[in-house]
Scaffold this motif. Sequence first.
Motif, mmCIF file in Angstrom:
data_model
loop_
_atom_site.group_PDB
_atom_site.id
_atom_site.type_symbol
_atom_site.label_atom_id
_atom_site.label_comp_id
_atom_site.label_asym_id
_atom_site.label_seq_id
_atom_site.Cartn_x
_atom_site.Cartn_y
_atom_site.Cartn_z
ATOM 1 N N ASN A 48 0.830 -1.212 0.000
ATOM 2 C CA ASN A 48 0.000 0.000 0.000
ATOM 3 C C ASN A 48 0.863 1.260 0.000
ATOM 4 O O ASN A 48 0.563 2.226 -0.719
ATOM 5 C CB ASN A 48 -0.930 0.009 1.208
ATOM 6 C CG ASN A 48 -1.987 -1.075 1.141
ATOM 7 O OD1 ASN A 48 -2.226 -1.667 0.099
ATOM 8 N ND2 ASN A 48 -2.603 -1.346 2.277
ATOM 9 N N ASN A 49 1.916 1.286 0.807
ATOM 10 C CA ASN A 49 2.796 2.454 0.857
ATOM 11 C C ASN A 49 3.536 2.669 -0.456
ATOM 12 O O ASN A 49 3.714 3.808 -0.896
ATOM 13 C CB ASN A 49 3.793 2.321 2.006
ATOM 14 C CG ASN A 49 3.142 2.448 3.362
ATOM 15 O OD1 ASN A 49 2.015 2.899 3.478
ATOM 16 N ND2 ASN A 49 3.851 2.030 4.390
ATOM 17 N N THR A 50 3.953 1.589 -1.090
ATOM 18 C CA THR A 50 4.646 1.697 -2.366
ATOM 19 C C THR A 50 3.723 2.252 -3.444
ATOM 20 O O THR A 50 4.100 3.140 -4.214
ATOM 21 C CB THR A 50 5.199 0.318 -2.793
ATOM 22 O OG1 THR A 50 6.078 -0.164 -1.774
ATOM 23 C CG2 THR A 50 5.952 0.408 -4.107
ATOM 24 N N VAL A 51 2.510 1.744 -3.497
ATOM 25 C CA VAL A 51 1.534 2.232 -4.476
ATOM 26 C C VAL A 51 1.205 3.699 -4.217
ATOM 27 O O VAL A 51 1.131 4.506 -5.150
ATOM 28 C CB VAL A 51 0.255 1.356 -4.453
ATOM 29 C CG1 VAL A 51 -0.858 1.981 -5.273
ATOM 30 C CG2 VAL A 51 0.573 -0.047 -4.956
ATOM 31 N N ALA A 52 1.041 4.072 -2.957
ATOM 32 C CA ALA A 52 0.738 5.470 -2.621
ATOM 33 C C ALA A 52 1.881 6.392 -3.039
ATOM 34 O O ALA A 52 1.645 7.477 -3.587
ATOM 35 C CB ALA A 52 0.471 5.605 -1.125
ATOM 36 N N LEU A 53 3.111 5.981 -2.803
ATOM 37 C CA LEU A 53 4.260 6.802 -3.206
ATOM 38 C C LEU A 53 4.346 6.920 -4.722
ATOM 39 O O LEU A 53 4.623 8.000 -5.262
ATOM 40 C CB LEU A 53 5.557 6.218 -2.636
ATOM 41 C CG LEU A 53 6.837 6.989 -2.927
ATOM 42 C CD1 LEU A 53 6.741 8.426 -2.407
ATOM 43 C CD2 LEU A 53 8.026 6.274 -2.298
ATOM 44 N N ALA A 54 4.084 5.836 -5.437
ATOM 45 C CA ALA A 54 4.102 5.885 -6.905
ATOM 46 C C ALA A 54 3.017 6.815 -7.435
ATOM 47 O O ALA A 54 3.261 7.612 -8.350
ATOM 48 C CB ALA A 54 3.912 4.474 -7.472
#
Length: 74
Positions: A48-54
């Motif tokens: 979730n954090n990776t997708v949000a940062l992307a």
Amino acid sequence: MSYSSNGNRPKLSEKGLLTPDTCVVAFIDHQPQIALWISNFDRQTIINNTVALAKASRVFDVPVVLTTVRNEFL
């Protein structure tokens, strides 16, 4: 893009904050195999954090570098 007095490098924002012209987001080793090795963080939270940062990088038009290392265990 505004340039400094020497004409070579972009200026920082007036408050010294990062701008899309002066930064980059680097995603390093965001592979499913690497997530299997992580035991001290919840895997879904990492995803979730990776997708949000992307998505934030796209919204703010910040350049993104995606890199990985060779995985010998596959």
